[in-house]
Design a protein around this motif. Structure first.
Motif, PDB file in Angstrom:
ATOM      1  N   GLY A   5       0.818  -1.201   0.000  1.00  0.00           N
ATOM      2  CA  GLY A   5       0.000   0.000   0.000  1.00  0.00           C
ATOM      3  C   GLY A   5       0.853   1.252   0.000  1.00  0.00           C
ATOM      4  N   CYS A   6       0.176   2.376   0.122  1.00  0.00           N
ATOM      5  CA  CYS A   6       0.846   3.682   0.159  1.00  0.00           C
ATOM      6  C   CYS A   6       1.752   3.777   1.386  1.00  0.00           C
ATOM      7  CB  CYS A   6      -0.190   4.799   0.227  1.00  0.00           C
ATOM      8  SG  CYS A   6      -1.316   4.828  -1.167  1.00  0.00           S
ATOM      9  N   ASP A  11       2.000   6.171   3.315  1.00  0.00           N
ATOM     10  CA  ASP A  11       1.304   6.865   4.402  1.00  0.00           C
ATOM     11  C   ASP A  11      -0.060   6.222   4.709  1.00  0.00           C
ATOM     12  OD1 ASP A  11       0.018   7.618   2.091  1.00  0.00           O
ATOM     13  OD2 ASP A  11      -0.024   9.750   2.559  1.00  0.00           O
ATOM     14  N   CYS A  12      -0.214   4.954   4.420  1.00  0.00           N
ATOM     15  CA  CYS A  12      -1.471   4.245   4.665  1.00  0.00           C
ATOM     16  C   CYS A  12      -1.835   4.304   6.155  1.00  0.00           C
ATOM     17  CB  CYS A  12      -1.343   2.786   4.239  1.00  0.00           C
ATOM     18  SG  CYS A  12      -2.778   1.774   4.668  1.00  0.00           S
ATOM     19  N   CYS A  15      -5.996   1.770   1.862  1.00  0.00           N
ATOM     20  CA  CYS A  15      -5.468   2.923   1.129  1.00  0.00           C
ATOM     21  C   CYS A  15      -5.522   2.768  -0.383  1.00  0.00           C
ATOM     22  CB  CYS A  15      -4.037   3.229   1.571  1.00  0.00           C
ATOM     23  SG  CYS A  15      -2.834   1.964   1.117  1.00  0.00           S
TER      24      CYS A  15
END
Length: 85
Positions: A32-33, A35-36, A72
């Motif tokens: 995922g990202c 910053d999830c 995210c």
């Protein structure tokens, strides 16, 4: 020059001059990202960091057998889920 530890499309570690754009979890095989919110909560609890991995991009993560995060990357997760056997 700083070098970053990433995984390649075969899931093997490589050193890169470029920072990865997505993070993953080796045990759950998801990505995922960076910053999830779900990943950041897990990191705050301390149980996630030891199994954290990084990829250059989403395509590399998928090629390595990782799935998108449902939090995210909801759209990518829905598409992945529809194609999953």
């Amino acid at each position: 020059m700083k070098r970053y530890a990433l995984l390649d499309a075969q899931g093997q570690p490589i050193r890169s001059a470029e920072r990865g754009t997505v993070g993953g979890h080796r045990r759950s095989r998801l990505y995922g990202c960076l910053d999830c919110p779900a990943a950041l909560r897990a990191i705050a609890r301390g149980g996630y960091v030891a199994h954290r991995v990084f990829f250059k991009d989403e395509a590399t993560a998928r090629a390595a057998g990782y799935r998108p995060c449902a939090v995210c990357m909801a759209r990518a997760y829905t598409e992945w889920k529809a194609l999953a056997p």
